[in-house]
Enzyme design. Structure first.
Site, PDB file in Angstrom:
ATOM      1  CB  SER A 107      -0.905  -0.008   1.239  1.00  0.00           C
ATOM      2  OG  SER A 107      -1.686   1.144   1.279  1.00  0.00           O
ATOM      3  N   GLY A 108       0.559   2.155  -0.924  1.00  0.00           N
ATOM      4  CA  GLY A 108       1.311   3.407  -1.006  1.00  0.00           C
ATOM      5  C   GLY A 108       2.458   3.364  -1.987  1.00  0.00           C
ATOM      6  CB  THR A 112      -4.119   2.974  -7.638  1.00  0.00           C
ATOM      7  OG1 THR A 112      -4.489   2.000  -6.667  1.00  0.00           O
ATOM      8  CG2 THR A 112      -5.370   3.538  -8.290  1.00  0.00           C
ATOM      9  CG  ASN A 157      -1.719   5.006  -0.600  1.00  0.00           C
ATOM     10  OD1 ASN A 157      -1.733   6.197  -0.912  1.00  0.00           O
ATOM     11  ND2 ASN A 157      -1.981   4.048  -1.454  1.00  0.00           N
ATOM     12  CB  SER A 160      -4.624   2.359   0.731  1.00  0.00           C
ATOM     13  OG  SER A 160      -4.342   0.976   0.756  1.00  0.00           O
ATOM     14  CB  SER A 161      -6.315  -0.491  -4.020  1.00  0.00           C
ATOM     15  OG  SER A 161      -6.162   0.478  -5.011  1.00  0.00           O
ATOM     16  N   GLY A 385      -0.030  -5.891  -2.372  1.00  0.00           N
ATOM     17  CA  GLY A 385       1.275  -6.520  -2.217  1.00  0.00           C
ATOM     18  C   GLY A 385       1.359  -7.270  -0.900  1.00  0.00           C
ATOM     19  CD  GLU A 387      -1.745  -5.528   3.342  1.00  0.00           C
ATOM     20  OE1 GLU A 387      -2.186  -4.636   2.601  1.00  0.00           O
ATOM     21  OE2 GLU A 387      -2.379  -6.034   4.299  1.00  0.00           O
TER      22      GLU A 387
END
Length: 1027
Positions: A107-108, A112, A157, A160-161, A385, A387
């Site tokens: 994330s971040g 995206t 982020n 973040s998705s 990704g 985590e």
């Protein structure tokens, strides 16, 4: 790629395969850092693109960049997301091979944004035909909708998705997008009901509250204040400066319209979002173990928004119906279970709304004609990704399982592509040793033995299974597995940091400790039947379609969350295996979301869990560099005698490269010749070749420059010579024409001047107008130098007859100008003197004979002798109070009886006349100015008679005074009072005045040699003036 090798010390390598120490993590990070510091965020590992998030806007995505990368060889341009996309796009269109772009990272890291850039490039390359603009717009506009409903601000982020996304784009044979399809994976629906500190719920909640107009908010019974809603955990802190929720809401509305969402559908979507906010505010109390709804009005509001019966919803939130083999039993819920039911409902409604949105988007994106697409499909996978948090739960377990599967696929496809290329080129393939993470995938997903099977088994078994019983079963079955670590059998140093409700998996990216708390609940994903039944009858068509009635009729137990995820993930793997992959690995350089900061430790952590070192090792197992013969020969042909400037011998480019490598001194271990490509084993060989080329380039450039400069100078000389000859002829002609013209003009001017001089005094005519104008001009120039400098200088230079009127006007203007300058130069004191003198002139000139004597000397408002001034000032300070002293002077007073003289001081204030005794300084009289008036004669005397009305006399009569500066004193009186009528100037030789008790007296004025005042025998007062 070779073009940047000479800058490798400053900007690093564009491709990691050129790293000499390719097994060193430090060298890997250092190369990445060098490029990041030069704003070079993209780097290759072979055909894998590594993207480092710059956390700032870079001007590398313009139309010019798109044009530069279009239809270029993969290594012809610097690393870029456009290069990867172009390579995949051309393989899709030209070779009819299905493609997929796999974007991964934590994330971040910019996943995206990378997917947006892929779509941007595809949209730009597909042209602007009217028929496909709608499809392109829908593809691009699907992003704002999915981001609004599936993205959230996290501590890592701001966008973040919180779901995985796979998008298929279908193209026709011309490369024009004709449709698309989206698959979503594992939405983090637990975020709907709770968020960590500093994080937000999904964007759409904040966008709706900030961007909806007042009428929509009123219809949805919403308020803009974020702290009103329990499901927005951070309350007012939810407003983030970097996110413009109001503008984003407008973008979502616009996108929904473009993607063909009807207004009714949009209204129902926002109603569902609003209902979730209201649902979170429903609280319960417990009475005798039974939950009861506190706020009935909120239940009514939620029911209205969802279109369900309020009573049924209220009952479903506080009761549960169980169908046990035909026996239907309804039991009340306690407060804890009611809260669980409420949160489960909110999560289920939002999760199914998101799935409905994706299905609805797919309907809108569906290609009308699929026969043309065939294999022309490009997939874009934007998925979470690996985590590793301080506290890892069920969601992290699913995400990391997904990344294990992707890593397995990544290694398999990378090795396969390497083997295929070696086989095509006829190069011997040497097997590569690498870590096969299949053992970890089997640990998680193996039937009957894996963690997923054990979790499902525990969820389905009768009794009261808990998270801890699940952990016990895991430990019992997997304790001996090398990639599973439990608290009981872990080494002592691990037991100290592991809790008893945790287990650890040794992933390819590192060890991850998971807390089993919530595993069973999240896997069961339980929503009570009563709530499903209520929502299946909803008036909101979207809600009704999300909770179909056939689901209630089905007796089959629904699949668990992990089984559904496993199935969809395996389907995804099947899809990806059928396509030719392109990889984009995204890395975030720091946790601060700040540009210019590169955290080596954080980046290394991501490099490990993205498997980049493993990928580099596989890519470098054989030959580090490979290039087609044509490209290699075109670049380095200058280094061989037989290949410079062009190789035209037999055998084509391959034969030329054979000669070139001999000239370069390559030994047999350094290279191999394939069918179409040259393979170089070690980067150092390529570096030496590039350094030699850079050195040779300067020699070649010097030779070319010398010949080119000579040719340019010769051309320039010949051109200049021809130009000079032409210019000279034109100049000579021009000079001759100008000389002839000047002579004609001079003769005309002399002739006109003579005629004008002869008729200079005549009225203006055709001959003397210029002469007269010149005379006027010359007079003005003389006048400018001879203007009078002083205001009293009334002289003025003479002028021609034609300038007489102008001279008179200018003389007047100049006099006014000098007067204005003089006025502006006056000090306030001088200005005051002029004002008094002007007033005196107005009152006394021509009326008082001694006025002329007062003109030269300035007026002074204090005529008291120095030896008396202190006493007089003491009187003023003691007596005047708020009155202002205007004038003071000594004078002589004559008594009414016998006209005996007395020394007195007369003082003028803004309201009265004061007369003081000349010896005692006591007040003898105070006469208000508005009650008295003053009489003077027109003779050359200083006599003043102050007329006192009867009510002020007190039987003493008028005052007879001799004032030395009579004009001055009179002027100050008039200036103070503001009117000249208070002073009367009489043209008589005698004056009458009032004495005591109504008696009168006479003052005679006569002319003599010496001035004086005396009483004559007749009893009159005689004032003698000088002629």
């Amino acid at each position: 790629m070779e073009t940047s090798l000479h800058e490798r010390d400053r900007a690093g390598f564009q491709d990691f395969v050129l790293l000499e120490n390719y097994q060193s993590e430090d060298a890997f990070i250092e190369n990445l850092k060098k490029r990041f510091q030069e704003n070079l965020i993209y780097t290759y590992i072979g055909q894998v693109l590594i993207s480092v998030n710059p956390y700032k806007e870079l001007k590398i995505y313009t139309d010019l960049h798109i044009k530069a990368y279009r239809n270029k060889h993969f290594y012809e341009m610097p690393p870029h997301v456009f290069a990867v996309t172009d390579n995949a796009f051309r393989s899709l269109i030209e070779e009819n091979r299905g493609q997929c772009v796999l974007i991964s990272g934590e994330s971040g890291s910019g996943k995206t944004e990378a997917s947006k850039k892929v779509l941007q490039y595809i949209a730009a390359c597909s042209g602007h035909q009217t028929t496909v603009e709608g499809v392109k717009d829908k593809l691009l506009k699907s992003n704002p909708v999915l981001e609004a409903f599936g993205n959230a601000k996290t501590n890592r982020n701001d966008n973040s998705s919180r779901f995985g996304k796979y998008m298929d784009i279908q193209f026709d044979y011309k490369g024009v997008p004709i449709g698309g399809n989206i698959l979503n994976y594992l939405l983090e629906k637990s975020r709907v009901v709770a968020q960590m500190g500093g994080e937000r719920n999904f964007h759409i909640f904040y966008q709706l509250l900030a961007g909806a107009d007042a009428s929509l908010l009123q219809e949805l019974r919403l308020e803009r204040a974020l702290d009103t809603y329990s499901y927005l955990s951070d309350g007012l802190k939810g407003s983030v400066p970097s996110i413009n929720d109001a503008e984003n809401f407008k973008s979502v509305q616009q996108a929904l319209t473009i993607i063909d969402f009807a207004n009714e559908e949009q209204q129902e979507i926002f109603s569902i979002v609003a209902s979730i906010l209201h649902l979170g505010n429903i609280n319960f109390t417990e009475v005798e173990g039974n939950a009861q709804v506190n706020s009935r009005d909120l239940v009514v509001t939620v029911s209205r928004l969802l279109g369900v019966n309020a009573s049924e919803l209220g009952a479903a939130l506080t009761h549960r119906t169980i169908d046990a083999r035909g026996d239907v039993v309804t039991s009340p819920l306690n407060q804890e279970l009611a809260v669980y039911a409420r949160d489960a409902l909110a999560k289920a409604v939002y999760d199914r709304l998101f799935s409905w949105l994706v299905q609805r988007l797919n309907i809108s994106l569906q290609a009308k004609e699929t026969r043309e697409a065939r294999n022309n499909v490009m997939g874009i996978l934007d998925i979470y990704g690996f985590e590793i948090f301080n506290k890892n739960n069920f969601e992290q377990f699913c995400i990391n399982f997904c990344n294990e599967k992707l890593q397995q696929l990544f290694i398999e496809l990378t090795l396969k592509s390497e083997q295929d290329e070696y086989r095509r080129e006829g190069i011997e393939w040497i097997p590569v040793e690498y870590f096969d993470n299949k053992v970890i995938c089997n640990l998680i997903e193996e039937k009957h033995k894996g963690i997923i099977s054990i979790l499902d088994e525990e969820c389905l078994r009768p009794g009261e299974p808990t998270d801890l019983t699940f952990l016990e079963k895991l430990t019992h079955k997997l304790a001996e597995h090398h990639h599973y670590v439990c608290h009981e059998k872990a080494p002592t140093h691990i037991q100290k940091i592991m809790l008893r409700d945790e287990f650890r998996l040794v992933h390819y990216a590192g060890d991850v400790t998971y807390s089993v708390h919530g595993f069973l609940d999240k896997n069961n994903d339980l929503l009570f039947r009563d709530l499903k039944e209520t929502l299946s009858k909803a008036g909101n068509s979207i809600v009704r379609s999300c909770f179909p009635e056939q689901e209630l009729r089905s007796k089959k137990r629904p699949e668990t969350a992990i089984t559904q995820f496993k199935t969809s993930l395996n389907n995804l793997m099947d899809i990806l295996m059928c396509k030719e992959p392109s990889y984009i690995r995204c890395i975030k350089p720091n946790d601060l979301q700040t540009s210019g900061v590169f955290n080596d430790e954080l980046v290394l952590h991501q490099v490990k869990y993205l498997g980049l070192m493993e990928n580099l090792r596989v890519r470098r197992a054989g030959f580090a560099y490979r290039r087609s013969y044509e490209l290699f020969l075109e670049r380095y042909k200058s280094l061989g005698k037989a290949t410079w400037p062009n190789y035209k011998g037999p055998g084509g480019a391959k034969a030329g490269v054979q000669l070139l490598v001999k000239d370069l001194g390559y030994d047999n271990e350094q290279y191999r010749l394939g069918e179409t490509k040259l393979f170089i084993r070690w980067p150092r060989t390529l570096f030496d070749t590039e350094d030699a080329f850079q050195a040779r380039k300067h020699e070649i450039a010097a030779i070319i420059q010398a010949h080119w400069k000579g040719l340019l100078q010769r051309r320039k000389y010949l051109k200049l010579r021809a130009q000079v000859i032409i210019l000279q002829s034109y100049c000579r002609r021009r000079l001759a024409q100008q000389a002839a013209k000047q002579r004609r003009e001079a003769a005309d001017k002399i002739r006109a001047f003579i005629k004008g001089f002869i008729t200079r005094n005549d009225p203006p005519n055709g001959f003397n107008e210029d002469f007269i104008a010149n005379a006027k001009r010359m007079w003005l120039l003389r006048l400018a130098k001879a203007l009078p400098k002083k205001v009293l200088d009334k002289s003025w230079p003479s002028c021609p007859a034609h300038c007489q009127e102008a001279s008179t006007y200018l003389h007047r203007l100049h006099r006014l100008h000098l007067a204005r300058i003089y006025r502006l130069s006056l000090t306030p004191q001088r200005k005051r003197q002029f004002e008094l003198k002007t007033l005196a002139e107005k009152v006394f000139k021509g009326k008082k004979n001694n006025y002329a004597a007062s003109v030269p000397a300035p007026f002074i408002d204090d005529r008291i002798p120095k030896d008396h001034i202190q006493k007089v000032n003491d009187f003023v300070a003691r007596t005047f109070g708020s009155e202002q002293l205007k004038y003071q002077s000594f004078c002589t007073k004559f008594d009414r009886h016998g006209y005996k003289s007395r020394e007195r001081f007369i003082l003028l204030s803004n309201t009265a006349i004061y007369v003081l005794d000349g010896k005692t300084y006591k007040q003898k009289h105070r006469l208000p100015l508005d009650k008295i008036d003053f009489t003077l004669t027109n003779n050359n005397d200083d006599l003043m008679v102050i007329r006192i009305p009867l009510d002020l006399k007190k039987d003493k009569g008028d005052l007879i005074l001799i004032i030395p500066y009579i004009i001055e004193f009179g002027t100050y009186i008039i200036d103070t009072v503001g009117t000249a009528g208070i002073v009367n100037i009489v043209d008589r030789d005698s004056l009458e005045h009032n004495v005591v008790k109504g008696k009168g007296g006479v003052i005679d004025i006569q002319t003599g040699a010496e001035p004086g005042v005396m009483r004559d025998k007749s009893g009159h007062l005689v004032v003698t003036t000088v002629q």
